[in-house]
Design a protein around this motif. Structure first.
Motif, PDB file in Angstrom:
ATOM      1  N   ARG A   1     -16.996  18.842  54.846  1.00 22.50           N
ATOM      2  CA  ARG A   1     -15.969  18.777  54.319  1.00 22.50           C
ATOM      3  C   ARG A   1     -15.323  17.558  53.404  1.00 22.50           C
ATOM      4  NH1 ARG A   1     -10.104  19.721  57.419  1.00 22.50           N
ATOM      5  NH2 ARG A   1      -8.924  19.980  55.400  1.00 22.50           N
ATOM      6  N   MET A   2     -15.314  16.491  53.959  1.00 26.44           N
ATOM      7  CA  MET A   2     -14.928  15.356  53.337  1.00 26.44           C
ATOM      8  C   MET A   2     -15.736  14.980  52.242  1.00 26.44           C
ATOM      9  SD  MET A   2     -14.450  11.706  55.317  1.00 26.44           S
ATOM     10  CE  MET A   2     -13.500  10.388  54.490  1.00 26.44           C
ATOM     11  N   GLU A   3     -17.057  15.183  52.171  1.00 30.81           N
ATOM     12  CA  GLU A   3     -17.865  14.856  51.028  1.00 30.81           C
ATOM     13  C   GLU A   3     -18.358  15.979  50.221  1.00 30.81           C
ATOM     14  OE1 GLU A   3     -19.489  11.016  53.881  1.00 30.81           O
ATOM     15  OE2 GLU A   3     -20.869  13.101  53.738  1.00 30.81           O
ATOM     16  N   ARG A   4     -17.869  17.113  50.211  1.00 25.04           N
ATOM     17  CA  ARG A   4     -18.403  18.333  49.735  1.00 25.04           C
ATOM     18  C   ARG A   4     -18.199  18.096  48.288  1.00 25.04           C
ATOM     19  NH1 ARG A   4     -13.403  22.095  51.716  1.00 25.04           N
ATOM     20  NH2 ARG A   4     -11.837  21.101  50.621  1.00 25.04           N
ATOM     21  N   ALA A   5     -17.113  17.039  47.582  1.00 27.09           N
ATOM     22  CA  ALA A   5     -17.207  16.823  46.062  1.00 27.09           C
ATOM     23  C   ALA A   5     -17.922  15.772  45.907  1.00 27.09           C
ATOM     24  CB  ALA A   5     -15.645  16.854  45.762  1.00 27.09           C
ATOM     25  N   GLY A   6     -18.764  15.234  46.572  1.00 27.00           N
ATOM     26  CA  GLY A   6     -19.388  13.972  46.380  1.00 27.00           C
ATOM     27  C   GLY A   6     -18.931  12.732  47.145  1.00 27.00           C
ATOM     28  N   LEU A   7     -19.608  11.869  47.038  1.00 31.01           N
ATOM     29  CA  LEU A   7     -19.546  10.548  47.888  1.00 31.01           C
ATOM     30  C   LEU A   7     -18.229   9.544  47.329  1.00 31.01           C
ATOM     31  CD1 LEU A   7     -23.193   9.671  49.118  1.00 31.01           C
ATOM     32  CD2 LEU A   7     -21.073  10.429  50.381  1.00 31.01           C
ATOM     33  N   LYS A   8     -18.486   9.601  46.073  1.00 36.76           N
ATOM     34  CA  LYS A   8     -17.471   8.908  45.215  1.00 36.76           C
ATOM     35  C   LYS A   8     -15.955   9.236  45.580  1.00 36.76           C
ATOM     36  CE  LYS A   8     -15.531   7.814  40.765  1.00 36.76           C
ATOM     37  NZ  LYS A   8     -15.588   8.205  39.109  1.00 36.76           N
ATOM     38  N   GLN A   9     -15.720  10.551  45.674  1.00 39.92           N
ATOM     39  CA  GLN A   9     -14.354  10.946  45.829  1.00 39.92           C
ATOM     40  C   GLN A   9     -14.121  10.440  47.378  1.00 39.92           C
ATOM     41  OE1 GLN A   9     -12.980  14.994  44.601  1.00 39.92           O
ATOM     42  NE2 GLN A   9     -12.137  15.243  46.718  1.00 39.92           N
ATOM     43  N   ALA A  10     -14.862  10.705  47.998  1.00 40.40           N
ATOM     44  CA  ALA A  10     -14.787  10.037  49.782  1.00 40.40           C
ATOM     45  C   ALA A  10     -14.411   8.681  49.578  1.00 40.40           C
ATOM     46  CB  ALA A  10     -15.897  10.517  50.710  1.00 40.40           C
ATOM     47  N   GLN A  11     -14.734   7.721  48.871  1.00 40.31           N
ATOM     48  CA  GLN A  11     -14.887   6.545  49.014  1.00 40.31           C
ATOM     49  C   GLN A  11     -13.587   5.951  48.254  1.00 40.31           C
ATOM     50  OE1 GLN A  11     -16.860   3.936  50.147  1.00 40.31           O
ATOM     51  NE2 GLN A  11     -17.919   5.781  51.013  1.00 40.31           N
ATOM     52  N   GLU A  12     -13.179   6.686  47.258  1.00 38.37           N
ATOM     53  CA  GLU A  12     -11.854   6.580  46.516  1.00 38.37           C
ATOM     54  C   GLU A  12     -10.650   6.816  47.360  1.00 38.37           C
ATOM     55  OE1 GLU A  12     -13.082   7.562  41.528  1.00 38.37           O
ATOM     56  OE2 GLU A  12     -12.555   8.922  43.008  1.00 38.37           O
ATOM     57  N   ALA A  13     -10.629   8.004  48.197  1.00 34.31           N
ATOM     58  CA  ALA A  13      -9.623   8.419  48.877  1.00 34.31           C
ATOM     59  C   ALA A  13      -9.235   7.353  50.190  1.00 34.31           C
ATOM     60  CB  ALA A  13     -10.137   9.805  49.803  1.00 34.31           C
ATOM     61  N   ARG A  14     -10.095   6.536  50.453  1.00 27.81           N
ATOM     62  CA  ARG A  14      -9.777   5.315  51.301  1.00 27.81           C
ATOM     63  C   ARG A  14      -9.320   4.115  50.795  1.00 27.81           C
ATOM     64  NH1 ARG A  14     -15.278   5.489  55.016  1.00 27.81           N
ATOM     65  NH2 ARG A  14     -15.644   7.628  54.834  1.00 27.81           N
ATOM     66  N   LEU A  15      -9.219   3.747  49.402  1.00 25.56           N
ATOM     67  CA  LEU A  15      -8.612   2.876  48.728  1.00 25.56           C
ATOM     68  C   LEU A  15      -7.223   2.656  49.019  1.00 25.56           C
ATOM     69  CD1 LEU A  15      -9.238   0.438  47.061  1.00 25.56           C
ATOM     70  CD2 LEU A  15      -8.860   1.971  45.157  1.00 25.56           C
ATOM     71  N   PRO A  16      -6.329   3.509  48.961  1.00 23.37           N
ATOM     72  CA  PRO A  16      -4.970   3.101  49.361  1.00 23.37           C
ATOM     73  C   PRO A  16      -4.825   2.392  50.884  1.00 23.37           C
ATOM     74  CG  PRO A  16      -4.938   5.533  48.230  1.00 23.37           C
ATOM     75  CD  PRO A  16      -6.457   4.756  48.652  1.00 23.37           C
ATOM     76  N   LEU A  17      -5.585   3.034  51.806  1.00 25.17           N
ATOM     77  CA  LEU A  17      -5.192   2.289  53.120  1.00 25.17           C
ATOM     78  C   LEU A  17      -5.713   0.830  53.134  1.00 25.17           C
ATOM     79  CD1 LEU A  17      -4.865   2.567  56.191  1.00 25.17           C
ATOM     80  CD2 LEU A  17      -7.196   3.717  56.334  1.00 25.17           C
TER      81      LEU A  17
END
Length: 338
Positions: free
Chosen positions: A148-164
């Motif tokens: 579910r986390m990576e269904r749109a690809g790995l780039k989006q999953a990596q970007e989602a963690r940047l603010p944290l």
């Protein structure tokens, strides 16, 4: 209602704890409790989470609890961290039972933080307030499967963690599998993410995902952040990416480990360990823990859970070697590649 080693397990998978439906697992538990009362057997009823036992409020949950206590036993809720052998736990059980009922009655709309504070004050358990407010996070927020986390690809999953990463000032990371992402080389990251993509992600955006992770590493050099990395010695010899990638990565560890803001510890492979390796995790300040498991990504914010991982990190850190000794282990791993 027996010893932990031989305790029967009852499961009502997919059965509502609020609706009036047949729950064979729950009925079996009630029968066991009744039998225990009759026989005067002392035991423990263990539930994964209180709302898995019942969502019908204190009426139903309280009856089960009363019957258990008549048998001289007690109730333990694993996720909620409750054991009714403690005097204050019964108050919390009552509150959680009613909150679960209210949540189900109101289309699963969780109570507000102010409601939690009021309940805790009324029940005289103000010490539970922070944990219970943190528990307002739904299971969906806490746990997300990799697919579910990576269904749109790995780039989006990596970007989602940047603010944290950008708002965190103190990082603690432990890994028993591979080198933590913040101190990976480009080649090592590519090997890790390529393996992930082949195993479970249809979209091939590995190159873009690698670029995002590399860009995120700027936090190592910005501001007044502090970093503590712990890796098991086996991580130094996991073979990811082949000989050239491994040698470059290990050499990079020698470099990044010398940064003034970085502490790099290696937990040596040896017998008679006081603490066995655990799942890889990150602690962000004292607010959040992220755990990477085989099937998904877990986010923990309850103060008691964050504290448990902090304690685990401290135990593992006490077992690690640093400085010259850590560099010796890394250098030995490099030499083994040649």
């Amino acid at each position: 209602m027996t010893s932990a080693a031989s305790a029967p397990r009852r499961i009502d998978r997919g059965r509502s704890g609020y609706k009036t439906v047949e729950r064979k697992g729950f009925d079996a538990v009630l029968a066991a409790v009744t039998a225990a009362v009759t026989a005067g057997v002392v035991g423990t009823l263990i539930v994964w989470k209180l709302d898995r036992l019942s969502r019908k409020g204190i009426g139903q949950a309280g009856k089960v609890l009363d019957d258990i206590e008549k048998a001289g036993g007690h109730l333990v809720s694993v996720v909620d961290g409750l054991d009714t052998s403690n005097d204050s736990a019964r108050m919390v059980v009552a509150m959680l039972a009613e909150l679960a009922r209210s949540e189900s009655m109101n289309a699963r709309t969780p109570p507000a933080a102010d409601d939690i504070r009021a309940w805790c004050q009324a029940c005289g358990v103000e010490g539970q307030t922070d944990d219970l407010i943190a528990s307002l996070r739904t299971v969906e927020d806490m746990w997300i499967g990799w697919r579910r986390m990576e269904r749109a690809g790995l780039k989006q999953a990596q970007e989602a963690r940047l603010p944290l990463f950008e708002r965190t000032r103190r990082f603690r990371s432990y890994s028993s599998w591979f080198v933590p992402g913040l101190i990976q080389t480009h080649g090592y990251t590519e090997a890790v993410l390529r393996a992930v993509q082949r195993r479970r992600v249809e979209v091939d955006d590995v190159a873009d995902a690698v670029a995002v992770r590399m860009e995120r590493q700027r936090v190592l050099y910005e501001g007044d952040r502090r970093f503590a990395f712990l890796v098991e010695e086996s991580v130094l010899r996991n073979g990811l990416g082949g000989t050239d990638v491994q040698e470059e990565q290990l050499s990079h560890l020698l470099t990044v480990g010398s940064l003034p803001s970085v502490s790099l510890g290696v937990v040596p492979t040896r017998t008679h360990r006081s603490r066995m390796p655990v799942e890889g995790f990150w602690i962000f300040d004292t607010e959040q823990v992220n755990v990477e498991l085989v099937s998904g990504y877990l986010t923990l914010t309850q103060p008691s859970e964050v504290a448990a991982y902090a304690d685990t990190f401290t135990e593992l850190a006490d077992m690690a070697v640093y400085g010259v000794k850590a560099r010796a282990l890394i250098t030995s791993a490099i030499q083994s590649l040649r």
